[in-house]
Design a protein around this motif. Structure first.
Motif, PDB file in Angstrom:
ATOM      1  N   PHE A 116       0.797  -1.296  -0.025  1.00  0.00           N
ATOM      2  CA  PHE A 116      -0.007   0.161   0.013  1.00  0.00           C
ATOM      3  C   PHE A 116       0.762   1.243   0.022  1.00  0.00           C
ATOM      4  CE2 PHE A 116      -2.475  -3.531   1.839  1.00  0.00           C
ATOM      5  CZ  PHE A 116      -3.429  -3.490   0.863  1.00  0.00           C
ATOM      6  N   THR A 117       2.183   1.154  -0.639  1.00  0.00           N
ATOM      7  CA  THR A 117       2.909   2.473  -0.729  1.00  0.00           C
ATOM      8  C   THR A 117       3.319   2.426  -2.200  1.00  0.00           C
ATOM      9  OG1 THR A 117       4.673   1.003   0.192  1.00  0.00           O
ATOM     10  CG2 THR A 117       3.805   2.616   1.408  1.00  0.00           C
ATOM     11  N   SER A 118       2.492   2.140  -2.952  1.00  0.00           N
ATOM     12  CA  SER A 118       2.868   2.116  -4.611  1.00  0.00           C
ATOM     13  C   SER A 118       3.133   3.612  -5.156  1.00  0.00           C
ATOM     14  CB  SER A 118       1.586   1.405  -5.221  1.00  0.00           C
ATOM     15  OG  SER A 118       0.770   2.361  -5.236  1.00  0.00           O
ATOM     16  N   GLN A 119       2.489   4.837  -4.372  1.00  0.00           N
ATOM     17  CA  GLN A 119       2.866   6.006  -4.672  1.00  0.00           C
ATOM     18  C   GLN A 119       3.629   6.869  -3.815  1.00  0.00           C
ATOM     19  OE1 GLN A 119      -1.139   7.703  -4.587  1.00  0.00           O
ATOM     20  NE2 GLN A 119      -2.016   5.617  -5.677  1.00  0.00           N
ATOM     21  N   GLY A 120       4.464   7.651  -4.425  1.00  0.00           N
ATOM     22  CA  GLY A 120       5.304   8.366  -3.661  1.00  0.00           C
ATOM     23  C   GLY A 120       4.611   9.167  -2.419  1.00  0.00           C
ATOM     24  N   LEU A 121       3.304   9.622  -2.612  1.00  0.00           N
ATOM     25  CA  LEU A 121       2.578  10.259  -1.607  1.00  0.00           C
ATOM     26  C   LEU A 121       2.215   9.308  -0.338  1.00  0.00           C
ATOM     27  CD1 LEU A 121       1.489  13.157  -0.777  1.00  0.00           C
ATOM     28  CD2 LEU A 121      -0.470  12.551  -2.106  1.00  0.00           C
ATOM     29  N   SER A 122       1.789   7.956  -0.889  1.00  0.00           N
ATOM     30  CA  SER A 122       1.543   7.102   0.239  1.00  0.00           C
ATOM     31  C   SER A 122       3.130   6.781   1.248  1.00  0.00           C
ATOM     32  CB  SER A 122       1.257   5.883  -0.624  1.00  0.00           C
ATOM     33  OG  SER A 122       0.154   6.017  -1.348  1.00  0.00           O
ATOM     34  N   GLU A 123       4.225   6.695   0.476  1.00  0.00           N
ATOM     35  CA  GLU A 123       5.406   6.519   1.243  1.00  0.00           C
ATOM     36  C   GLU A 123       5.634   7.720   2.327  1.00  0.00           C
ATOM     37  OE1 GLU A 123       9.065   5.561  -1.054  1.00  0.00           O
ATOM     38  OE2 GLU A 123       7.748   4.715  -2.758  1.00  0.00           O
ATOM     39  N   LEU A 124       5.260   9.018   1.621  1.00  0.00           N
ATOM     40  CA  LEU A 124       5.568  10.163   2.721  1.00  0.00           C
ATOM     41  C   LEU A 124       4.422  10.032   3.899  1.00  0.00           C
ATOM     42  CD1 LEU A 124       7.340  12.750   3.037  1.00  0.00           C
ATOM     43  CD2 LEU A 124       5.713  13.758   1.694  1.00  0.00           C
ATOM     44  N   THR A 125       3.473   9.698   3.361  1.00  0.00           N
ATOM     45  CA  THR A 125       2.363   9.623   4.564  1.00  0.00           C
ATOM     46  C   THR A 125       2.856   8.593   5.496  1.00  0.00           C
ATOM     47  OG1 THR A 125       0.545   9.996   2.990  1.00  0.00           O
ATOM     48  CG2 THR A 125       0.035   9.009   4.957  1.00  0.00           C
ATOM     49  N   LEU A 126       3.287   7.357   5.166  1.00  0.00           N
ATOM     50  CA  LEU A 126       3.905   6.311   6.123  1.00  0.00           C
ATOM     51  C   LEU A 126       5.114   6.967   6.814  1.00  0.00           C
ATOM     52  CD1 LEU A 126       3.949   3.358   7.294  1.00  0.00           C
ATOM     53  CD2 LEU A 126       5.375   2.917   5.205  1.00  0.00           C
ATOM     54  N   LEU A 127       5.842   7.720   6.182  1.00  0.00           N
ATOM     55  CA  LEU A 127       7.102   8.042   7.032  1.00  0.00           C
ATOM     56  C   LEU A 127       6.590   9.006   8.146  1.00  0.00           C
ATOM     57  CD1 LEU A 127      10.239   8.151   7.415  1.00  0.00           C
ATOM     58  CD2 LEU A 127      10.356   9.321   5.136  1.00  0.00           C
ATOM     59  N   LEU A 128       5.732  10.011   7.660  1.00  0.00           N
ATOM     60  CA  LEU A 128       5.083  11.244   8.762  1.00  0.00           C
ATOM     61  C   LEU A 128       4.559  10.263   9.713  1.00  0.00           C
ATOM     62  CD1 LEU A 128       3.862  13.518   6.095  1.00  0.00           C
ATOM     63  CD2 LEU A 128       6.032  13.717   7.644  1.00  0.00           C
ATOM     64  N   LYS A 129       3.749   9.367   9.401  1.00  0.00           N
ATOM     65  CA  LYS A 129       3.191   8.503  10.592  1.00  0.00           C
ATOM     66  C   LYS A 129       4.166   7.923  11.692  1.00  0.00           C
ATOM     67  CE  LYS A 129      -1.499   8.503   9.582  1.00  0.00           C
ATOM     68  NZ  LYS A 129      -2.387   9.026  10.635  1.00  0.00           N
ATOM     69  N   ILE A 130       5.227   7.113  10.912  1.00  0.00           N
ATOM     70  CA  ILE A 130       6.341   6.762  11.725  1.00  0.00           C
ATOM     71  C   ILE A 130       6.980   7.698  12.674  1.00  0.00           C
ATOM     72  CG2 ILE A 130       8.555   5.668  11.652  1.00  0.00           C
ATOM     73  CD1 ILE A 130       7.738   4.621   9.034  1.00  0.00           C
ATOM     74  N   GLN A 131       7.268   9.122  12.039  1.00  0.00           N
ATOM     75  CA  GLN A 131       7.713   9.997  12.936  1.00  0.00           C
ATOM     76  C   GLN A 131       6.864  10.545  13.958  1.00  0.00           C
ATOM     77  OE1 GLN A 131       8.471  13.854  10.721  1.00  0.00           O
ATOM     78  NE2 GLN A 131       8.671  14.883  12.655  1.00  0.00           N
ATOM     79  N   LYS A 177      15.494  -0.735   3.166  1.00  0.00           N
ATOM     80  CA  LYS A 177      16.116  -2.129   2.741  1.00  0.00           C
ATOM     81  C   LYS A 177      14.923  -3.122   2.181  1.00  0.00           C
ATOM     82  CE  LYS A 177      20.209  -2.088   5.509  1.00  0.00           C
ATOM     83  NZ  LYS A 177      20.964  -2.730   6.698  1.00  0.00           N
ATOM     84  N   ALA A 178      13.832  -2.863   2.766  1.00  0.00           N
ATOM     85  CA  ALA A 178      12.624  -3.682   2.279  1.00  0.00           C
ATOM     86  C   ALA A 178      11.836  -3.289   1.426  1.00  0.00           C
ATOM     87  CB  ALA A 178      11.747  -3.967   3.511  1.00  0.00           C
ATOM     88  N   ASP A 179      12.351  -2.103   0.460  1.00  0.00           N
ATOM     89  CA  ASP A 179      11.831  -1.714  -0.401  1.00  0.00           C
ATOM     90  C   ASP A 179      10.416  -1.043  -0.274  1.00  0.00           C
ATOM     91  OD1 ASP A 179      12.133  -0.739  -3.020  1.00  0.00           O
ATOM     92  OD2 ASP A 179      11.443  -2.553  -4.232  1.00  0.00           O
ATOM     93  N   VAL A 180      10.304  -0.599   0.926  1.00  0.00           N
ATOM     94  CA  VAL A 180       8.892  -0.036   1.217  1.00  0.00           C
ATOM     95  C   VAL A 180       9.068   1.640   1.108  1.00  0.00           C
ATOM     96  CG1 VAL A 180       7.242   0.545   3.224  1.00  0.00           C
ATOM     97  CG2 VAL A 180       8.512  -1.756   2.866  1.00  0.00           C
ATOM     98  N   LEU A 181      10.205   2.127   1.346  1.00  0.00           N
ATOM     99  CA  LEU A 181      10.366   3.486   1.496  1.00  0.00           C
ATOM    100  C   LEU A 181      11.717   3.683   0.408  1.00  0.00           C
ATOM    101  CD1 LEU A 181      10.390   4.603   5.187  1.00  0.00           C
ATOM    102  CD2 LEU A 181       8.545   4.888   3.489  1.00  0.00           C
ATOM    103  N   SER A 182      11.441   4.655  -0.665  1.00  0.00           N
ATOM    104  CA  SER A 182      12.456   4.937  -1.530  1.00  0.00           C
ATOM    105  C   SER A 182      13.357   6.014  -0.959  1.00  0.00           C
ATOM    106  CB  SER A 182      11.821   5.344  -2.961  1.00  0.00           C
ATOM    107  OG  SER A 182      10.934   6.787  -2.641  1.00  0.00           O
ATOM    108  N   GLU A 183      14.510   6.426  -1.585  1.00  0.00           N
ATOM    109  CA  GLU A 183      15.478   7.203  -1.199  1.00  0.00           C
ATOM    110  C   GLU A 183      14.948   8.832  -1.660  1.00  0.00           C
ATOM    111  OE1 GLU A 183      19.131   7.754  -4.400  1.00  0.00           O
ATOM    112  OE2 GLU A 183      18.634   5.683  -4.087  1.00  0.00           O
ATOM    113  N   GLU A 184      14.265   8.596  -2.648  1.00  0.00           N
ATOM    114  CA  GLU A 184      13.673   9.921  -2.999  1.00  0.00           C
ATOM    115  C   GLU A 184      12.845  10.399  -1.871  1.00  0.00           C
ATOM    116  OE1 GLU A 184      15.066   7.765  -6.763  1.00  0.00           O
ATOM    117  OE2 GLU A 184      13.292   7.474  -5.197  1.00  0.00           O
ATOM    118  N   VAL A 185      12.050   9.556  -1.456  1.00  0.00           N
ATOM    119  CA  VAL A 185      10.918  10.153  -0.389  1.00  0.00           C
ATOM    120  C   VAL A 185      11.513  10.392   0.737  1.00  0.00           C
ATOM    121  CG1 VAL A 185       9.130   9.328   1.195  1.00  0.00           C
ATOM    122  CG2 VAL A 185       9.007   9.028  -1.538  1.00  0.00           C
ATOM    123  N   ILE A 186      12.692   9.614   1.288  1.00  0.00           N
ATOM    124  CA  ILE A 186      13.475   9.923   2.663  1.00  0.00           C
ATOM    125  C   ILE A 186      13.976  11.318   2.397  1.00  0.00           C
ATOM    126  CG2 ILE A 186      15.225   8.873   4.050  1.00  0.00           C
ATOM    127  CD1 ILE A 186      14.360   6.047   3.151  1.00  0.00           C
TER     128      ILE A 186
END
Length: 439
Positions: free
Chosen positions: A351-366, A388-397
């Motif tokens: 459920f992180t196929s889009q960059g916006l979903s990845e950023l949403t997840l990263l903010l939830k973690i924060q 490493k698990a390919d859930v978050l990309s370097e661009e989003v981080i």
């Protein structure tokens, strides 16, 4: 004592004959005896509202349509009349002109007045003036508060017995009273009465009521009052079961000019659906369902409820982190979190196929690591694992690091991520230079 007849009792040195027959005759009750006084407060006064009704009706007939005079009359009468005992009678007269029989019709007695809410002009200004009369009365006699709320609940149950005009006036008044805080939004439960709902009376009344309420305040204030008493999730009950859908509710109230109420109800239903989804996800995890089955279930729910991927990844994250009992020791909680997230990383990835979903997840973690103090030191390790698990990309981080983060724990987490971000940037530069050389 000697013998049974002509007995004698020895008292001191003298012997006195006693006749039991005479003694029994003396004990017979007589008309003259001791009288016991009953305290006034112990005497139960007979409930008879007729005299009280006559006094109120007479006063209202004298004051007429002058609501300032009505308020003064009611204020002064409270010192002479028993408002506490006859509160229901008082409110019946002020609203309907006389005492109401069950169902909402006026009682058969002739003591009634033409000067009441139901005979007043059907406009907002007049209803605001009537609301002030009730407001002043209840502020002056605080003990009437509860009785007044019970009266409104009763009147709502009697709606079928009133004319359309009378309902409209009562709806406008109720909306104003709710806005002023004179009554609680819990009174709306009367509108969920099956007979009122079935005939469409509840929904039509609610339109007038909410228009009046929102006119006095705004939708945010209305929403807060509804939430306070748990009414925010019950508005669908204004309609029969076969019409109890978000689409029907939205169309009905939008067509009636209450789009803000439609939007609020839609949002509430969405929140309710999310809570149910999260609960179900946690139960599936605790039952040990396969990730494949969980992913299939979530995708199906996304289709049914039109929940976006960004919203869904937040629900999935919360469900995963709520699926275990966390260790109380900070040094052990990081290890526990890494183990859990390794297990569920395929679910997060789905459920992180889009960059916006990845950023949403990263903010939830924060936010999670900030709100749960034992996780403050775990943030960087969680992010690296998901990278490493390919859930978050370097661009989003990198985007999160430079501009996408929120304020919660910002300085701590940016410091934790500094070295990893530098490594990512170097790796990116090396990759770019290699590409240039290849060209």
């Amino acid at each position: 004592i000697t013998g049974l007849t002509g007995s004698a009792i020895k008292t001191g040195s003298a012997i006195k004959p006693v006749s039991f027959m005479n003694n029994q005759k003396q004990q017979k009750p007589t008309l003259t005896g001791q009288r016991f006084k009953t305290r006034k407060r112990d005497e139960k006064e007979r409930f008879d509202p007729s005299q009280f009704q006559e006094s109120i009706v007479q006063g209202l007939n004298q004051t007429g349509t002058d609501l300032e005079a009505v308020a003064k009359f009611l204020d002064a009468s409270g010192a002479k009349l028993d408002y506490r005992r006859y509160a229901e009678t008082l409110f019946d007269i002020l609203v309907a002109g006389g005492m109401l029989a069950p169902g909402g019709t006026l009682s058969d007695d002739l003591t009634r007045t033409e000067y009441c809410l139901f005979t007043a002009s059907e406009d907002l200004e007049t209803m605001q003036a009537y609301a002030q009369v009730f407001n002043k009365l209840i502020r002056r006699y605080k003990y009437l508060e509860k009785g007044f709320e019970e009266e409104i609940k009763k009147l709502l149950l009697f709606l079928k017995g009133f004319t359309e005009s009378e309902r409209n006036k009562l709806a406008m008044l109720t909306g104003i009273l709710l806005a002023n805080g004179n009554i609680s939004a819990s009174i709306l439960s009367s509108l969920f009465n099956e007979n009122l709902v079935k005939e469409g009376v509840s929904a039509a009344f609610a339109v007038k009521l909410f228009k009046s309420w929102i006119n006095e305040k705004d939708i945010n204030s209305v929403a807060a009052s509804l939430r306070k008493v748990g009414m925010d999730n019950r508005l669908m009950e204004l309609f029969p079961a076969n019409k109890r859908s978000c689409e029907h509710f939205s169309k009905y109230f939008t067509d009636a000019g209450l789009k803000e109420l439609s939007d609020f109800a839609r949002n509430q239903q969405s929140i309710g659906a999310r809570k149910e989804l999260q609960k179900e996800l946690q139960e599936q995890m605790s039952r040990g369902e396969t990730l494949k089955d969980i992913i299939a279930y979530v995708r199906e729910e996304m289709k049914k409820t039109s929940i976006s991927e960004q919203t869904m990844i937040g629900i999935v994250w919360t469900s995963v982190m709520s699926s275990v009992e966390w260790n109380k020791k900070e040094e052990l909680v990081t290890e526990q979190a890494i183990k859990l997230l390794k297990q569920y990383s395929p679910l997060l990835k789905a459920f992180t196929s889009q960059g916006l979903s990845e950023l949403t997840l990263l903010l939830k973690i924060q936010e999670y690591c900030y709100d749960n103090i034992h996780f403050m030191k775990a943030f960087q390790k969680i992010v690296v694992l998901l990278y490493k698990a390919d859930v978050l990309s370097e661009e989003v981080i990198l985007k999160w690091y430079t501009e996408g983060h929120v304020a919660k724990g910002k300085s701590v987490f940016l410091e934790q991520m500094k070295k990893f971000v530098e490594w990512l940037k170097n790796a990116e530069e090396e990759s770019e230079s290699e590409e240039e050389e290849a060209d």
